[in-house]
Design a protein around this motif. Structure first.
Motif, PDB file in Angstrom:
ATOM      1  N   GLU A 114      69.121  45.917  26.154  1.00 36.54           N
ATOM      2  CA  GLU A 114      70.543  45.903  25.826  1.00 36.54           C
ATOM      3  C   GLU A 114      70.849  46.598  24.503  1.00 36.54           C
ATOM      4  O   GLU A 114      72.004  46.620  24.073  1.00 36.54           O
ATOM      5  CB  GLU A 114      71.074  44.473  25.832  1.00 36.54           C
ATOM      6  CG  GLU A 114      71.070  43.853  27.224  1.00 36.54           C
ATOM      7  CD  GLU A 114      71.812  42.529  27.306  1.00 36.54           C
ATOM      8  OE1 GLU A 114      72.745  42.322  26.501  1.00 36.54           O
ATOM      9  OE2 GLU A 114      71.454  41.706  28.167  1.00 36.54           O
TER      10      GLU A 114
ATOM     11  N   GLN B 264      71.823  49.587  22.305  1.00 32.05           N
ATOM     12  CA  GLN B 264      72.606  50.762  22.673  1.00 32.05           C
ATOM     13  C   GLN B 264      71.947  52.057  22.225  1.00 32.05           C
ATOM     14  O   GLN B 264      72.181  53.113  22.817  1.00 32.05           O
ATOM     15  CB  GLN B 264      74.016  50.647  22.082  1.00 32.05           C
ATOM     16  CG  GLN B 264      74.809  49.483  22.653  1.00 32.05           C
ATOM     17  CD  GLN B 264      74.882  49.522  24.173  1.00 32.05           C
ATOM     18  OE1 GLN B 264      75.529  50.388  24.749  1.00 32.05           O
ATOM     19  NE2 GLN B 264      74.200  48.582  24.840  1.00 32.05           N
TER      20      GLN B 264
ATOM     21  N   ALA C  86      75.220  45.230  33.177  1.00 38.31           N
ATOM     22  CA  ALA C  86      76.302  46.138  32.788  1.00 38.31           C
ATOM     23  C   ALA C  86      76.096  46.668  31.375  1.00 38.31           C
ATOM     24  O   ALA C  86      76.312  47.862  31.102  1.00 38.31           O
ATOM     25  CB  ALA C  86      77.645  45.399  32.892  1.00 38.31           C
ATOM     26  N   VAL C  87      75.652  45.785  30.468  1.00 41.47           N
ATOM     27  CA  VAL C  87      75.392  46.216  29.084  1.00 41.47           C
ATOM     28  C   VAL C  87      74.213  47.182  29.040  1.00 41.47           C
ATOM     29  O   VAL C  87      74.264  48.226  28.384  1.00 41.47           O
ATOM     30  CB  VAL C  87      75.123  44.995  28.176  1.00 41.47           C
ATOM     31  CG1 VAL C  87      74.690  45.448  26.780  1.00 41.47           C
ATOM     32  CG2 VAL C  87      76.359  44.120  28.088  1.00 41.47           C
TER      33      VAL C  87
ATOM     34  N   GLN D 139      73.095  49.142  31.335  1.00 44.16           N
ATOM     35  CA  GLN D 139      73.417  50.427  31.942  1.00 44.16           C
ATOM     36  C   GLN D 139      74.186  51.340  30.995  1.00 44.16           C
ATOM     37  O   GLN D 139      74.232  52.552  31.206  1.00 44.16           O
ATOM     38  CB  GLN D 139      74.203  50.208  33.234  1.00 44.16           C
ATOM     39  CG  GLN D 139      73.327  49.720  34.390  1.00 44.16           C
ATOM     40  CD  GLN D 139      74.123  49.412  35.631  1.00 44.16           C
ATOM     41  OE1 GLN D 139      74.894  48.455  35.671  1.00 44.16           O
ATOM     42  NE2 GLN D 139      73.939  50.222  36.661  1.00 44.16           N
ATOM     43  N   GLN D 140      74.774  50.771  29.959  1.00 45.89           N
ATOM     44  CA  GLN D 140      75.477  51.566  28.945  1.00 45.89           C
ATOM     45  C   GLN D 140      74.585  51.910  27.766  1.00 45.89           C
ATOM     46  O   GLN D 140      74.988  52.661  26.878  1.00 45.89           O
ATOM     47  CB  GLN D 140      76.699  50.784  28.437  1.00 45.89           C
ATOM     48  CG  GLN D 140      77.737  50.489  29.502  1.00 45.89           C
ATOM     49  CD  GLN D 140      78.306  51.747  30.122  1.00 45.89           C
ATOM     50  OE1 GLN D 140      78.637  52.698  29.420  1.00 45.89           O
ATOM     51  NE2 GLN D 140      78.420  51.751  31.445  1.00 45.89           N
ATOM     52  N   GLY D 141      73.362  51.350  27.750  1.00 50.21           N
ATOM     53  CA  GLY D 141      72.464  51.541  26.614  1.00 50.21           C
ATOM     54  C   GLY D 141      71.489  52.686  26.805  1.00 50.21           C
ATOM     55  O   GLY D 141      71.617  53.510  27.712  1.00 50.21           O
TER      56      GLY D 141
ATOM     57  N   GLY E  24      69.862  53.107  30.139  1.00 49.71           N
ATOM     58  CA  GLY E  24      70.861  52.989  31.188  1.00 49.71           C
ATOM     59  C   GLY E  24      70.515  53.712  32.473  1.00 49.71           C
ATOM     60  O   GLY E  24      70.728  53.176  33.567  1.00 49.71           O
ATOM     61  N   THR E  25      69.985  54.913  32.372  1.00 48.68           N
ATOM     62  CA  THR E  25      69.652  55.679  33.571  1.00 48.68           C
ATOM     63  C   THR E  25      68.613  54.967  34.421  1.00 48.68           C
ATOM     64  O   THR E  25      68.752  54.843  35.642  1.00 48.68           O
ATOM     65  CB  THR E  25      69.135  57.077  33.194  1.00 48.68           C
ATOM     66  OG1 THR E  25      70.143  57.771  32.451  1.00 48.68           O
ATOM     67  CG2 THR E  25      68.768  57.881  34.437  1.00 48.68           C
TER      68      THR E  25
ATOM     69  N   SER F 148      70.081  51.767  36.005  1.00 44.56           N
ATOM     70  CA  SER F 148      70.980  52.094  37.112  1.00 44.56           C
ATOM     71  C   SER F 148      70.203  52.480  38.361  1.00 44.56           C
ATOM     72  O   SER F 148      70.559  52.102  39.478  1.00 44.56           O
ATOM     73  CB  SER F 148      71.922  53.240  36.703  1.00 44.56           C
ATOM     74  OG  SER F 148      72.756  52.848  35.627  1.00 44.56           O
TER      75      SER F 148
END
Length: 305
Positions: A161, A163, A251-252, A254-256, A259-260, A263
């Motif tokens: 998580e 970023q 969700a967190v 996947q934004q970090g 993330g790839t 996902s």
């Protein structure tokens, strides 16, 4: 950093430094400290790139100037039933930058949330990876020398998580099983034994690309460890609250910075299937970090033989 926190950190640091340098120990060897110092002084921390270490930091090897700056002293997770048992201990450890953690409440408790928030602000987070004292790993006479207990999954969640890719510095300590051996009765168990030969090794930061590549390989080859032995209905994976926590964590993540990979692993899964896949990815990330730490341990142990 408050005045009381600065006093607490400085007092512990100076006491540790005195313990290591006044002849109480037979010898103290420190290797790779520059790896940690460089990370602590890196301007990238101001852009949210935090630092993760994996073993008990010996305060006495840090430059004394660091004790006055909270950005250069670690935050760590500490068990409530050990460190926060009375008002005096609670106050001391809170001012010593310890985050109260509750055993049995899992990886979605507020302490882990706080650690992630601090890491994303560029702070230094120290983790007790095994969740308990394991002195066999550094004892050459033990059949478990160089082997660590399975790392706790909270490590995987914290790293996933983040970023930005954190600076992950593995550590390996030897000789502390002689300095503070387990199994002694009170009050002797609270006092160090003189004459120990100590070594403290800070490894090179684990390349973030290596973690990403390894995770991608595991996903593409479908070799992510099965988490079923650790996650079951009895662990609450099927409970609505746990599913919500897993959804939010995913969700967190996947934004970090991973993330790839995250996902690709979860695809369009939902509900329990997505929760299970998140647990598998978290297990893989944790295992990658453990592998790096054990590799440093083998290197250190080989030099001691």
């Amino acid at each position: 950093m408050s005045l009381l926190s600065q006093v607490t950190v400085s007092a512990v640091g100076l006491f540790s430094k005195a313990l290591l340098n006044v002849g109480f120990c037979s010898s103290v060897t420190v290797k790779g400290l520059d790896n940690l110092v460089k990370a602590l002084e890196d301007e990238e921390r101001n852009n949210g790139r935090g630092i993760v270490t994996n073993d008990p930091v010996v305060w006495g090897v840090l430059p004394a100037r660091f004790y006055r700056d909270s950005r250069k002293t670690r935050w760590t997770l500490g068990a409530s039933d050990i460190m926060f048992t009375n008002p005096v201990f609670s106050t001391f450890f809170r001012y010593g930058q310890v985050i109260e953690t509750f055993r049995g409440r899992g990886i979605f408790q507020p302490a882990i949330d706080t650690a992630i928030e601090k890491l994303n602000r560029g702070e230094w987070i120290h983790l007790f990876s095994e969740g308990k004292v394991n002195q066999d790993s550094s004892d050459l006479s033990s059949p478990n020398a160089g082997r660590l207990l399975r790392f706790k999954w909270g490590i995987g969640r914290i790293i996933m998580e983040a970023q930005r890719p954190p600076v992950i510095i593995p550590m390996w300590l030897t000789g502390f099983d002689k300095l503070m051996p387990e199994g002694r009765s009170a009050p002797f168990k609270f006092f160090p034994r003189p004459g120990a030969v100590l070594s403290i090794t800070f490894g090179k930061p684990v390349p973030s690309q290596e973690i990403q590549d390894t995770l991608q390989t595991l996903i593409h080859e479908r070799r992510i460890p099965d988490a079923s032995s650790y996650v079951s209905n009895s662990d609450g994976l099927a409970e609505p609250s746990r599913l919500h926590d897993e959804e939010r964590s995913g969700a967190v993540a996947q934004q970090g910075w991973l993330g790839t990979s995250v996902s690709q692993a979860v695809h369009d899964d939902a509900g329990r299937e997505k929760a299970h896949e998140m647990a598998r990815v978290r297990s893989a990330v944790t295992a990658i970090i453990q592998r790096e730490v054990e590799a440093l341990g083998r290197e250190v142990m080989c030099l001691r033989r």
